[in-house]
Motif scaffolding. Structure first.
Motif, PDB file in Angstrom:
ATOM      1  N   LEU A 205      17.052   5.389  -2.968  1.00 30.08           N
ATOM      2  CA  LEU A 205      16.432   4.272  -2.263  1.00 30.08           C
ATOM      3  C   LEU A 205      14.956   4.174  -2.623  1.00 30.08           C
ATOM      4  N   GLN A 206      14.265   5.301  -2.673  1.00 32.27           N
ATOM      5  CA  GLN A 206      12.848   5.293  -3.038  1.00 32.27           C
ATOM      6  C   GLN A 206      12.660   4.793  -4.466  1.00 32.27           C
ATOM      7  N   GLN A 207      13.528   5.211  -5.382  1.00 36.33           N
ATOM      8  CA  GLN A 207      13.437   4.741  -6.760  1.00 36.33           C
ATOM      9  C   GLN A 207      13.659   3.233  -6.846  1.00 36.33           C
ATOM     10  N   SER A 208      14.573   2.702  -6.048  1.00 36.20           N
ATOM     11  CA  SER A 208      14.821   1.261  -6.053  1.00 36.20           C
ATOM     12  C   SER A 208      13.590   0.497  -5.582  1.00 36.20           C
ATOM     13  N   ILE A 209      12.954   0.997  -4.526  1.00 41.91           N
ATOM     14  CA  ILE A 209      11.746   0.340  -4.015  1.00 41.91           C
ATOM     15  C   ILE A 209      10.635   0.391  -5.058  1.00 41.91           C
ATOM     16  N   LEU A 210      10.438   1.556  -5.674  1.00 42.88           N
ATOM     17  CA  LEU A 210       9.410   1.677  -6.708  1.00 42.88           C
ATOM     18  C   LEU A 210       9.736   0.812  -7.923  1.00 42.88           C
ATOM     19  N   GLY A 211      11.029   0.636  -8.214  1.00 45.35           N
ATOM     20  CA  GLY A 211      11.408  -0.226  -9.326  1.00 45.35           C
ATOM     21  C   GLY A 211      10.948  -1.653  -9.118  1.00 45.35           C
ATOM     22  N   GLN A 212      11.017  -2.141  -7.873  1.00 44.85           N
ATOM     23  CA  GLN A 212      10.548  -3.498  -7.593  1.00 44.85           C
ATOM     24  C   GLN A 212       9.030  -3.588  -7.601  1.00 44.85           C
ATOM     25  N   LEU A 213       8.356  -2.456  -7.359  1.00 44.40           N
ATOM     26  CA  LEU A 213       6.891  -2.446  -7.332  1.00 44.40           C
ATOM     27  C   LEU A 213       6.286  -1.981  -8.649  1.00 44.40           C
ATOM     28  N   ARG A 214       7.120  -1.818  -9.664  1.00 40.99           N
ATOM     29  CA  ARG A 214       6.665  -1.215 -10.918  1.00 40.99           C
ATOM     30  C   ARG A 214       5.472  -1.953 -11.520  1.00 40.99           C
ATOM     31  N   ALA A 215       5.468  -3.280 -11.446  1.00 41.77           N
ATOM     32  CA  ALA A 215       4.371  -4.052 -12.041  1.00 41.77           C
ATOM     33  C   ALA A 215       3.044  -3.805 -11.331  1.00 41.77           C
ATOM     34  N   LEU A 216       3.088  -3.313 -10.088  1.00 44.35           N
ATOM     35  CA  LEU A 216       1.866  -3.079  -9.326  1.00 44.35           C
ATOM     36  C   LEU A 216       1.358  -1.650  -9.454  1.00 44.35           C
ATOM     37  N   LEU A 217       2.192  -0.745  -9.978  1.00 41.08           N
ATOM     38  CA  LEU A 217       1.795   0.654 -10.090  1.00 41.08           C
ATOM     39  C   LEU A 217       0.670   0.815 -11.105  1.00 41.08           C
ATOM     40  N   ARG A 218      -0.261   1.685 -10.811  1.00 39.01           N
ATOM     41  CA  ARG A 218      -1.319   1.999 -11.764  1.00 39.01           C
ATOM     42  C   ARG A 218      -0.706   2.707 -12.969  1.00 39.01           C
ATOM     43  N   ALA A 219      -1.306   2.502 -14.139  1.00 37.39           N
ATOM     44  CA  ALA A 219      -0.725   3.004 -15.387  1.00 37.39           C
ATOM     45  C   ALA A 219      -0.513   4.511 -15.338  1.00 37.39           C
ATOM     46  N   LEU A 287      -1.480   5.364  -6.074  1.00 35.68           N
ATOM     47  CA  LEU A 287      -0.435   4.724  -6.871  1.00 35.68           C
ATOM     48  C   LEU A 287      -0.720   3.254  -7.167  1.00 35.68           C
ATOM     49  N   PHE A 288      -1.361   2.548  -6.216  1.00 34.74           N
ATOM     50  CA  PHE A 288      -1.498   1.095  -6.355  1.00 34.74           C
ATOM     51  C   PHE A 288      -2.942   0.608  -6.389  1.00 34.74           C
ATOM     52  N   GLY A 289      -3.894   1.454  -6.082  1.00 33.84           N
ATOM     53  CA  GLY A 289      -5.269   0.987  -6.039  1.00 33.84           C
ATOM     54  C   GLY A 289      -5.495   0.063  -4.859  1.00 33.84           C
ATOM     55  N   SER A 290      -6.223  -1.027  -5.088  1.00 32.80           N
ATOM     56  CA  SER A 290      -6.604  -1.936  -4.001  1.00 32.80           C
ATOM     57  C   SER A 290      -5.713  -3.168  -3.922  1.00 32.80           C
ATOM     58  N   VAL A 291      -4.475  -3.077  -4.406  1.00 38.19           N
ATOM     59  CA  VAL A 291      -3.587  -4.239  -4.387  1.00 38.19           C
ATOM     60  C   VAL A 291      -3.395  -4.732  -2.955  1.00 38.19           C
ATOM     61  N   GLN A 292      -3.387  -6.043  -2.784  1.00 39.15           N
ATOM     62  CA  GLN A 292      -3.237  -6.635  -1.461  1.00 39.15           C
ATOM     63  C   GLN A 292      -1.879  -7.331  -1.358  1.00 39.15           C
ATOM     64  N   GLY A 293      -1.868  -8.607  -0.977  1.00 41.99           N
ATOM     65  CA  GLY A 293      -0.613  -9.329  -0.797  1.00 41.99           C
ATOM     66  C   GLY A 293      -0.152 -10.015  -2.070  1.00 41.99           C
ATOM     67  N   GLU A 294       0.905 -10.807  -1.929  1.00 40.99           N
ATOM     68  CA  GLU A 294       1.486 -11.507  -3.061  1.00 40.99           C
ATOM     69  C   GLU A 294       0.728 -12.802  -3.346  1.00 40.99           C
ATOM     70  N   ALA A 295       0.800 -13.267  -4.590  1.00 37.32           N
ATOM     71  CA  ALA A 295       0.206 -14.555  -4.963  1.00 37.32           C
ATOM     72  C   ALA A 295       1.231 -15.649  -4.704  1.00 37.32           C
ATOM     73  N   VAL A 296       0.840 -16.665  -3.947  1.00 34.37           N
ATOM     74  CA  VAL A 296       1.745 -17.743  -3.559  1.00 34.37           C
ATOM     75  C   VAL A 296       1.274 -19.044  -4.188  1.00 34.37           C
ATOM     76  N   GLU A 297       2.185 -19.723  -4.894  1.00 34.31           N
ATOM     77  CA  GLU A 297       1.887 -21.042  -5.453  1.00 34.31           C
ATOM     78  C   GLU A 297       2.158 -22.118  -4.402  1.00 34.31           C
ATOM     79  N   ASP A 298       1.375 -23.181  -4.438  1.00 36.14           N
ATOM     80  CA  ASP A 298       1.602 -24.327  -3.560  1.00 36.14           C
ATOM     81  C   ASP A 298       2.274 -25.446  -4.338  1.00 36.14           C
ATOM     82  N   ALA A 299       3.425 -25.885  -3.851  1.00 38.93           N
ATOM     83  CA  ALA A 299       4.080 -27.045  -4.453  1.00 38.93           C
ATOM     84  C   ALA A 299       3.348 -28.320  -4.034  1.00 38.93           C
TER      85      ALA A 299
END
Length: 335
Positions: A205-219, A287-299
């Motif tokens: 379960l932890q690996q699955s969660i980290l898999g979705q957050l992979r793009a946010l993980l510090r190198a 692991l993530f530094g100062s990452v905050q929330g998600e970027a949301v586009e406005d239609a």
């Protein structure tokens, strides 16, 4: 009234799109769920369960079970602290989105086309439901310390005794990651949608969660072993006391509280469980530094709906009489 909804769509890159909708003042959440499905081009899922020709009752001429279309949209209010609630179809629309921004989640596909349904109980330790996103599980450290030395948890029941209740089934999970500053929890990163086997281990379960957050993980964090529990997980169902899943549990998603949460998830959309992952500040920053929330586009519809509802309606005196009065015939009195 105008209502903004943030669509969380399952595409090649997870996308958060805020759309503006004109919803009826006296409508129900069921209408909103259908509007969101049309706006996001989210196809319904055919499920068995109805009897007769319409799926809503029993056909006296043909008492057979038939499929009915279920909108694959989960509506939930998400605040800066995490999940507040999920919305059920019978609720009135007046209060929708009043407590926190309203999110509409499209669940991931039930199974990847052309692949078998793996069973974690058979010893498969790979990522079962998230590789369609392109995320790979981070390797566990074989010499990792025992979980209890890292994160002491409140008392949590073991769930091995409930494996006979469908451990091989899959469950939809909504998960917010939160971090504590010592006083309160604050959400960081995007809210996640996972479809997992009930019988997976805490490590999977932890690996699955980290898999979705992979793009946010510090190198530098991506190459590290992640065998120890990095966070605590509790159910965000408003139950007292808080129910935490235990890293020592062989199958944490078989906890009886998961069954209760599925029953309380609201009618209309797919049954699901809302979870909160609680990180300590040092681990989150490492692991993530100062990452905050998600970027949301406005239609474009967001601005159009706001403009349309800011305009003051006007009407003539004749129109007022037609709208707010009705004509009555008064009988004359006898002389």
């Amino acid at each position: 009234r105008a209502l903004n909804v943030i669509l969380v769509l399952q595409c090649e890159r997870r996308r958060f799109l805020r759309v503006g909708l004109a919803v009826p003042l006296l409508g129900t959440v069921a209408e909103l769920r259908e509007m969101v499905a049309r706006e996001g081009h989210i196809p319904p899922e055919q499920v068995m369960g109805g009897m007769g020709g319409t799926g809503k009752g029993r056909d006296p001429l043909r008492a057979t079970e038939v499929p009915s279309a279920v909108p694959q949209v989960i509506l939930a209010e998400v605040s800066p602290q995490g999940f507040l609630r999920s919305l059920g179809d019978s609720e009135e629309l007046g209060a929708a989105g009043e407590g926190a921004p309203l999110y509409a989640f499209q669940p991931p596909p039930a199974r990847r086309p052309g692949t078998a349904n793996p069973s974690p109980l058979a010893g498969n330790r790979g990522l079962h439901s998230l590789d369609w996103l392109g995320g790979q599980g981070l390797p566990a450290s074989p010499g990792a310390a025992q979980p209890e030395a890292q994160h002491p948890l409140p008392s949590a029941a073991r769930s091995s005794d409930c494996l006979h209740r469908g451990a091989s089934s899959r469950v939809l999970l909504l998960l917010c990651n939160t971090v504590s500053d010592g006083h309160r929890l604050t959400r960081f990163g995007p809210p996640l949608v996972l479809r997992e086997e009930r019988g997976i281990s805490w490590e999977q379960l932890q690996q699955s969660i980290l898999g979705q957050l992979r793009a946010l993980l510090r190198a530098e964090a991506r190459a590290q072993g992640m065998g120890v529990p990095l966070f605590r997980i509790r159910l965000a169902e408003g139950m007292e006391p808080c129910t935490y899943l235990s890293p020592q549990d062989p199958h944490p998603l078989c906890h009886p509280a998961i069954d209760r949460a599925l029953q309380l998830s609201g009618s209309g959309g797919p049954p699901h469980v809302r979870l909160m992952a609680e990180w300590d500040l040092n681990t989150k920053e490492r692991l993530f530094g100062s990452v905050q929330g998600e970027a949301v586009e406005d239609a474009e519809s967001v601005g159009l709906q706001q403009q349309a509802h800011r305009q003051q309606p006007s009407c003539t005196l004749d129109e007022c009489f037609q709208l707010y009065t009705k004509e009555e015939q008064v009988r004359g009195t006898a002389g």
